[in-house]
Motif scaffolding. Sequence first.
Motif, PDB file in Angstrom:
ATOM      1  N   TRP A  28      71.289  96.166  33.569  1.00  0.00           N
ATOM      2  CA  TRP A  28      72.126  96.983  32.708  1.00  0.00           C
ATOM      3  C   TRP A  28      71.298  97.831  31.751  1.00  0.00           C
ATOM      4  CZ3 TRP A  28      77.316  97.229  33.352  1.00  0.00           C
ATOM      5  CH2 TRP A  28      77.938  96.194  34.068  1.00  0.00           C
ATOM      6  N   LEU A  29      71.656  99.104  31.655  1.00  0.00           N
ATOM      7  CA  LEU A  29      71.136  99.980  30.607  1.00  0.00           C
ATOM      8  C   LEU A  29      72.215 100.109  29.543  1.00  0.00           C
ATOM      9  CD1 LEU A  29      68.848 101.924  29.675  1.00  0.00           C
ATOM     10  CD2 LEU A  29      70.126 103.761  30.815  1.00  0.00           C
ATOM     11  N   VAL A  30      71.872  99.774  28.302  1.00  0.00           N
ATOM     12  CA  VAL A  30      72.818  99.832  27.183  1.00  0.00           C
ATOM     13  C   VAL A  30      72.201 100.725  26.108  1.00  0.00           C
ATOM     14  CG1 VAL A  30      74.149  98.542  25.495  1.00  0.00           C
ATOM     15  CG2 VAL A  30      73.575  97.468  27.691  1.00  0.00           C
ATOM     16  N   ILE A  31      72.830 101.887  25.882  1.00  0.00           N
ATOM     17  CA  ILE A  31      72.321 102.843  24.906  1.00  0.00           C
ATOM     18  C   ILE A  31      73.380 103.045  23.837  1.00  0.00           C
ATOM     19  CG2 ILE A  31      71.383 105.150  24.515  1.00  0.00           C
ATOM     20  CD1 ILE A  31      69.637 103.473  26.333  1.00  0.00           C
ATOM     21  N   GLN A  35      77.258  93.549  19.716  1.00  0.00           N
ATOM     22  CA  GLN A  35      77.578  92.208  20.207  1.00  0.00           C
ATOM     23  C   GLN A  35      78.808  92.231  21.111  1.00  0.00           C
ATOM     24  OE1 GLN A  35      77.812  89.847  16.624  1.00  0.00           O
ATOM     25  NE2 GLN A  35      75.680  90.296  16.076  1.00  0.00           N
ATOM     26  N   GLU A  36      79.801  93.043  20.781  1.00  0.00           N
ATOM     27  CA  GLU A  36      80.976  93.165  21.642  1.00  0.00           C
ATOM     28  C   GLU A  36      80.591  93.722  23.005  1.00  0.00           C
ATOM     29  OE1 GLU A  36      84.023  95.440  19.814  1.00  0.00           O
ATOM     30  OE2 GLU A  36      84.217  94.108  18.079  1.00  0.00           O
ATOM     31  N   VAL A  37      79.674  94.676  23.032  1.00  0.00           N
ATOM     32  CA  VAL A  37      79.231  95.244  24.305  1.00  0.00           C
ATOM     33  C   VAL A  37      78.556  94.173  25.156  1.00  0.00           C
ATOM     34  CG1 VAL A  37      77.630  96.864  25.375  1.00  0.00           C
ATOM     35  CG2 VAL A  37      79.036  97.600  23.436  1.00  0.00           C
ATOM     36  N   PHE A  38      77.631  93.426  24.582  1.00  0.00           N
ATOM     37  CA  PHE A  38      76.926  92.408  25.361  1.00  0.00           C
ATOM     38  C   PHE A  38      77.869  91.317  25.839  1.00  0.00           C
ATOM     39  CE2 PHE A  38      73.019  94.344  23.940  1.00  0.00           C
ATOM     40  CZ  PHE A  38      72.149  94.077  24.987  1.00  0.00           C
ATOM     41  N   ASP A  39      78.899  91.019  25.067  1.00  0.00           N
ATOM     42  CA  ASP A  39      79.848  89.994  25.492  1.00  0.00           C
ATOM     43  C   ASP A  39      80.632  90.412  26.736  1.00  0.00           C
ATOM     44  OD1 ASP A  39      79.117  88.157  23.576  1.00  0.00           O
ATOM     45  OD2 ASP A  39      80.685  88.743  22.154  1.00  0.00           O
ATOM     46  N   GLN A  40      80.625  91.707  27.050  1.00  0.00           N
ATOM     47  CA  GLN A  40      81.312  92.193  28.248  1.00  0.00           C
ATOM     48  C   GLN A  40      80.435  92.175  29.492  1.00  0.00           C
ATOM     49  OE1 GLN A  40      83.778  95.799  27.786  1.00  0.00           O
ATOM     50  NE2 GLN A  40      83.134  95.787  25.647  1.00  0.00           N
ATOM     51  N   LEU A  41      79.138  92.043  29.325  1.00  0.00           N
ATOM     52  CA  LEU A  41      78.214  92.158  30.451  1.00  0.00           C
ATOM     53  C   LEU A  41      78.022  90.818  31.148  1.00  0.00           C
ATOM     54  CD1 LEU A  41      75.429  94.392  28.853  1.00  0.00           C
ATOM     55  CD2 LEU A  41      77.551  95.103  29.988  1.00  0.00           C
TER      56      LEU A  41
END
Length: 265
Positions: free
Chosen positions: A141-144, A40-46
């Motif tokens: 975005w690619l998020v792995i 969730q922290e990662v997606f909040d940055q995108l």
Amino acid sequence: MTLTVNLDEPGYTSSFLADQHAGQLARLRTLERVFDPLSQEVFDQLVLADKPAILDLGAGAGSLAGWLSQRYPQASVTATDIDTRFLTDILGIRVLTHNAATDDFPVASFDVVHARALLCHLGEREDLLTRAITWLRPGGWLVIEDVSLQPSLSAANPLFRKVAQAGITLLEQTVGSDMLWAATLPDRLRDRGLANLGHRTLEGRIGDNSPADTFWAATTAQAGPALLKRGLLEQDDLDGMTRLRADPAFTAAALTLVSAWGQVV
């Protein structure tokens, strides 16, 4: 439902990690409790497109797919898995049965492609990374995100190191997993020409009653019969590890959660 496993047939769906295992949903919930805050922290940055098309590849028990549908109410969220039994009751998402190792999507289908705790278990992981980029639209975005067990191999306690190495070997033999691969994720995305790269890592420990501790324990317990059958551990090893985890004086780094992301230009 009980698990029927052919230990001579390698692959995720015939292994101790398979979704038909009686404890698999509970185990996946422990993984979600570890990983969801980081994801969730990662997606909040995108910064995403208006009404983005989001693919959650290998969505497991679906907690992140459900969160994405709420976080982005204008989005179309597609959740896939080779076995979708745990995804059917999640509102706001489209569910597809999909084998990430072999099945494709049309070029430029999505604004985000996300996969978590998936590629480490696939022998085709490098090819899948390359193909997943083609599924993205320009600016997508690619998020792995994946798990590395490297910290457990350098633990001070010899019993913990033994159990951890046995688990890594079991995953290699029965699934084809590479439980050290996640540490290379940032370089893998850079090598494929993605822009605006980012990555985060989070250490997970055992012996501290944390979500990571619960996930490690659930996975090890589920692996127990296969570890014994293959002679990788003895029952005394498993019993000793249970006592060690319960010892208030014991705690150790067990795994690293790695998130890496980049944008198609």
